[in-house]
Design an enzyme around this catalytic site. Sequence first.
Site, PDB file in Angstrom:
ATOM      1  N   GLY A 101      48.069  50.827  40.461  1.00  0.00           N
ATOM      2  CA  GLY A 101      47.176  51.089  41.588  1.00  0.00           C
ATOM      3  C   GLY A 101      47.496  50.062  42.669  1.00  0.00           C
ATOM      4  CB  ALA A 102      48.283  50.498  46.264  1.00  0.00           C
TER       5      ALA A 102
ATOM      6  CG  ASP B 285      50.552  54.096  45.821  1.00  0.00           C
ATOM      7  OD1 ASP B 285      50.014  55.189  45.579  1.00  0.00           O
ATOM      8  OD2 ASP B 285      50.534  53.134  45.028  1.00  0.00           O
TER       9      ASP B 285
ATOM     10  CG  ASN C 131      47.933  58.691  46.452  1.00  0.00           C
ATOM     11  OD1 ASN C 131      47.776  57.501  46.125  1.00  0.00           O
ATOM     12  ND2 ASN C 131      47.209  59.647  45.924  1.00  0.00           N
ATOM     13  CE  LYS C 132      51.004  58.045  40.412  1.00  0.00           C
ATOM     14  NZ  LYS C 132      52.271  57.389  40.019  1.00  0.00           N
TER      15      LYS C 132
HETATM   16  O1  MRU Z   1      51.679  54.769  39.699  1.00  0.00           O
HETATM   17  P1  MRU Z   1      50.284  54.265  39.970  1.00  0.00           P
HETATM   18  O2  MRU Z   1      49.311  54.579  38.895  1.00  0.00           O
HETATM   19  O3  MRU Z   1      50.293  52.803  40.351  1.00  0.00           O
HETATM   20  O4  MRU Z   1      49.850  55.084  41.252  1.00  0.00           O
HETATM   21  C1  MRU Z   1      48.599  54.830  41.818  1.00  0.00           C
HETATM   22  C2  MRU Z   1      48.239  55.741  42.928  1.00  0.00           C
HETATM   23  O5  MRU Z   1      49.018  56.562  43.375  1.00  0.00           O
HETATM   24  C3  MRU Z   1      46.900  55.511  43.543  1.00  0.00           C
HETATM   25  O6  MRU Z   1      46.368  56.706  44.052  1.00  0.00           O
HETATM   26  C4  MRU Z   1      47.050  54.510  44.708  1.00  0.00           C
HETATM   27  O7  MRU Z   1      47.703  53.353  44.281  1.00  0.00           O
HETATM   28  C5  MRU Z   1      45.757  54.147  45.301  1.00  0.00           C
HETATM   29  S1  MRU Z   1      44.835  53.110  44.244  1.00  0.00           S
HETATM   30  C6  MRU Z   1      43.396  52.733  45.037  1.00  0.00           C
END
Ligand code: MRU
Length: 317
Positions: free
Chosen positions: A49-50, A216, A226-227
């Site tokens: 998570g970012a 992200d 984002n994801k």
């Molecule tokens: O690969 P991850 O689990 O680190 O990806 C996280 C995401 O894509 C979240 O949506 C993003 O980091 C926002 S977290 C507030």
Amino acid sequence: MLEPERILRLEVGRVVFLDQRRLPTEEVDVACTTAAEVADAIRTMVVRGAPAIGVAAAYGIALAAERGEDLSEADRVLRTSRPTAINLMWALDEMKRDPSAEHARQIHRDEVERCRQMSAHASTLVKPGSRAMTHCNAGGLATGGYGSAVGAIIASFEQGLIDHVWVDETRPLLQGARLTAWELEHAGIPFSVIPDSAAAAFMARGEVDVIFTGADRIARNGDTANKIGTYGLAVNAKHHTVPFYIVAPTSTIDPATADGSGIPIEERDQTEVTARFPARNPAFDVTPAGLIHAIVTEQGVHRAPYGDTLPLSGVGA
Ligand code: MRU
């Protein structure tokens, strides 16, 4: 709600993480005693998570400073642990000014406070009786406490505005089915996990009123990484006239990147998808600004044209 220190914390001689790979089955801590170990925890997604990986990197630098490690080497190993989330680089730049433990803890407190503020702003966008959808995990686990997109859902639920939450399972690592579901269960918010591939069908049936996701990295023009799967949601949301909102702190905005084409997209190990056949595993995608109804930060609700409205306080601002 999980206390920020339960998610990650700096102790004397170590950084301790709640191991997100093992949730929700087991609540197990992982302790890192060097910056390289913290970088490994970020790379292997013990912490993810970012905003949370930004805070983790800040703690990694504070740990390195306390141990007398070479700080430029600690910075290098942490900076290269994951490529897409700009919060990582933002936190490391912050720590260059002051590598102390107190500064790292302040960054953590500030990120949680930003989450509370942006969630309150985002709740003003929600109509009573809403069925919300979210993708991946943008809850407290992903931000070091409270959450961004999940924070928006919690703040809206507390005001009686949310009836139900559709949680995309989020292939291949199931951040939705494992982590968001676990957080919503703790918060007492009614939800259902759905296959990612079912999201469009729920929109078509008129069962989705609002979509919130985290981010992200947000480019200067509002294009948002984002994801993987977020872009598809946004395309479907436009087709079905469902409002699609990004909720993220200003530490996720990258003023040095003009548009989404400049955002590096992490490609993870194929075996996360299948160990049996050839596969591709891009971890993120980019949603063009034109598909985003609003970007919500701790400073408020920002609308297109984002180049004029986004607050540019991140890296390179
Ligand atoms: O690969 P991850 O689990 O680190 O990806 C996280 C995401 O894509 C979240 O949506 C993003 O980091 C926002 S977290 C507030």
